[in-house]
Write a protein that holds these residues in place. Structure first.
Motif, mmCIF file in Angstrom:
data_model
loop_
_atom_site.group_PDB
_atom_site.id
_atom_site.type_symbol
_atom_site.label_atom_id
_atom_site.label_comp_id
_atom_site.label_asym_id
_atom_site.label_seq_id
_atom_site.Cartn_x
_atom_site.Cartn_y
_atom_site.Cartn_z
ATOM 1 N N ARG A 52 0.809 -1.212 0.000
ATOM 2 C CA ARG A 52 0.000 0.000 0.000
ATOM 3 C C ARG A 52 0.847 1.269 0.000
ATOM 4 O O ARG A 52 0.391 2.321 -0.431
ATOM 5 C CB ARG A 52 -0.955 0.000 1.206
ATOM 6 C CG ARG A 52 -2.003 -1.092 1.140
ATOM 7 C CD ARG A 52 -2.838 -0.981 -0.131
ATOM 8 N NE ARG A 52 -3.767 -2.065 -0.320
ATOM 9 C CZ ARG A 52 -5.013 -2.082 0.135
ATOM 10 N NH1 ARG A 52 -5.474 -1.062 0.838
ATOM 11 N NH2 ARG A 52 -5.793 -3.110 -0.112
ATOM 12 N N ASP A 53 2.072 1.183 0.497
ATOM 13 C CA ASP A 53 2.942 2.361 0.435
ATOM 14 C C ASP A 53 4.140 2.112 -0.486
ATOM 15 O O ASP A 53 5.170 2.777 -0.377
ATOM 16 C CB ASP A 53 3.412 2.780 1.829
ATOM 17 C CG ASP A 53 4.269 1.729 2.509
ATOM 18 O OD1 ASP A 53 4.608 0.718 1.855
ATOM 19 O OD2 ASP A 53 4.593 1.910 3.697
ATOM 20 N N ALA A 54 3.974 1.117 -1.377
ATOM 21 C CA ALA A 54 4.984 0.786 -2.391
ATOM 22 C C ALA A 54 6.250 0.176 -1.806
ATOM 23 O O ALA A 54 7.264 0.079 -2.491
ATOM 24 C CB ALA A 54 5.327 2.004 -3.250
ATOM 25 N N SER A 55 6.225 -0.240 -0.525
ATOM 26 C CA SER A 55 7.381 -0.937 0.042
ATOM 27 C C SER A 55 7.586 -2.286 -0.634
ATOM 28 O O SER A 55 8.705 -2.787 -0.717
ATOM 29 C CB SER A 55 7.196 -1.135 1.552
ATOM 30 O OG SER A 55 7.067 0.104 2.210
ATOM 31 N N VAL A 56 6.488 -2.886 -1.071
ATOM 32 C CA VAL A 56 6.527 -4.149 -1.809
ATOM 33 C C VAL A 56 5.680 -3.973 -3.056
ATOM 34 O O VAL A 56 4.579 -3.424 -3.003
ATOM 35 C CB VAL A 56 5.966 -5.310 -0.955
ATOM 36 C CG1 VAL A 56 5.763 -6.558 -1.817
ATOM 37 C CG2 VAL A 56 6.890 -5.614 0.211
ATOM 38 N N ARG A 57 6.201 -4.439 -4.186
ATOM 39 C CA ARG A 57 5.440 -4.400 -5.440
ATOM 40 C C ARG A 57 4.878 -5.778 -5.711
ATOM 41 O O ARG A 57 5.617 -6.759 -5.789
ATOM 42 C CB ARG A 57 6.325 -3.952 -6.599
ATOM 43 C CG ARG A 57 5.557 -3.797 -7.913
ATOM 44 C CD ARG A 57 6.416 -3.166 -8.982
ATOM 45 N NE ARG A 57 5.674 -2.985 -10.223
ATOM 46 C CZ ARG A 57 6.179 -2.399 -11.290
ATOM 47 N NH1 ARG A 57 7.429 -1.936 -11.267
ATOM 48 N NH2 ARG A 57 5.439 -2.270 -12.378
ATOM 49 N N ALA A 62 -1.227 -12.975 -7.414
ATOM 50 C CA ALA A 62 -0.519 -13.586 -6.293
ATOM 51 C C ALA A 62 -1.518 -14.320 -5.411
ATOM 52 O O ALA A 62 -2.741 -14.161 -5.538
ATOM 53 C CB ALA A 62 0.231 -12.528 -5.490
ATOM 54 N N VAL A 63 -0.995 -15.135 -4.496
ATOM 55 C CA VAL A 63 -1.825 -15.989 -3.651
ATOM 56 C C VAL A 63 -1.386 -15.849 -2.200
ATOM 57 O O VAL A 63 -0.174 -15.747 -1.914
ATOM 58 C CB VAL A 63 -1.713 -17.471 -4.100
ATOM 59 C CG1 VAL A 63 -2.500 -18.384 -3.176
ATOM 60 C CG2 VAL A 63 -2.187 -17.626 -5.544
ATOM 61 N N ILE A 64 -2.354 -15.832 -1.291
ATOM 62 C CA ILE A 64 -2.117 -15.900 0.149
ATOM 63 C C ILE A 64 -2.885 -17.107 0.668
ATOM 64 O O ILE A 64 -4.047 -17.307 0.294
ATOM 65 C CB ILE A 64 -2.585 -14.616 0.862
ATOM 66 C CG1 ILE A 64 -1.772 -13.411 0.383
ATOM 67 C CG2 ILE A 64 -2.488 -14.765 2.383
ATOM 68 C CD1 ILE A 64 -2.311 -12.072 0.877
#
Length: 255
Positions: A52-57, A62-64
């Motif tokens: 949400r803050d672009a720390s991870v793209r 994707a799957v959780i």
């Protein structure tokens, strides 16, 4: 560029019991094998929050993987399949039942046993994440004031104390959490997943995240087509059928 799509898988028990909260071990193994073969990344809820803050793209798809209730068969039948495949799930724990057995409405007979803290601590060291599922597996919409706060805070604190790590993620029992409850959950947790059938995306409410009930994907052909991006028609049909069923059933009967 299209928004990322996140499939949040919902499991409960991996066993040969009957009912929608039970997936036979051989079917579960097939679902995990198909997931691994798809090449889709299996991410964590922490990754979703960080995106949400672009720390991870996030990848386009994707799957959780999530499990409710902390049944002993997670340790016995689910984790031995996932660990070699590098699939790291989160398990939501009702702390008042740890080391005992299910004792809530909608459970099975005989009651299914839950993992004890020793097993949970060992799994945490191996890479399994844990979240809160309240203390007593309560219908939170039926609670107010101190009783609601106790279900949210006591479970969070006990898991944190037992595992020596913060607890950021929550799943309301039965998927029941109206607006007042979600506001209180948001005061303590970064995410909350429900039982609403659907896929999440980059703009989904982090405290009302939909999931895919994996009972609907026991046919591995349906599951493979979904992961390949060819399952929209099947998912839409399941949503429609679930909406009709939900109109005539108690919420906890549809979980």
């Amino acid at each position: 560029m299209p928004e990322p799509v996140i499939d949040i898988l919902m499991y409960h028990s991996i066993s040969d019991r009957s009912g929608p909260t039970c997936i036979p071990p051989e079917v579960f193994a097939g679902q995990m094998r198909v997931l691994a073969e798809s090449g889709l990344p299996v991410i964590s809820l922490d990754d979703l929050v960080a995106s949400r803050d672009a720390s991870v793209r996030l990848a386009p798809h994707a799957v959780i993987v999530t499990f409710d209730d902390g049944f002993q068969d997670f340790a016995d039948a689910a984790w031995p399949v996932m660990e070699p495949l590098g699939i790291r799930p989160i398990v939501y724990l009702p702390t008042g039942h740890i080391g005992g057995a299910e004792g809530w409405r909608g459970g099975t007979e005989p009651p299914r046993p839950l993992m004890g803290w020793g097993t949970i601590r060992a799994l945490a060291r191996e890479g399994v994440a844990f979240g809160s599922h309240t203390v007593t597996h309560a219908d939170l919409d039926a609670l107010t004031g101190d009783m609601l706060e106790a279900e949210l805070r006591r479970s969070q604190q006990e898991i944190a104390d037992q595992l020596d790590r913060p607890v950021h993620h929550f799943a309301p029992p039965y998927g029941i959490a109206g607006d007042p409850v979600r506001r209180r959950v948001a005061a303590y947790y970064q995410t909350s997943v429900g039982t609403r059938l659907g896929q999440a995306d980059a703009g989904s409410d982090l405290h009302d995240l939909p999931r895919l009930e994996m009972f609907y994907f026991t046919d591995l052909g349906h599951w493979r087509r979904h992961l390949d991006g060819r399952g929209a028609t099947y998912l839409a049909r399941r949503k429609a059928m679930r909406a009709v069923r939900g109109a005539v059933m108690k919420p906890w009967q549809g979980v």
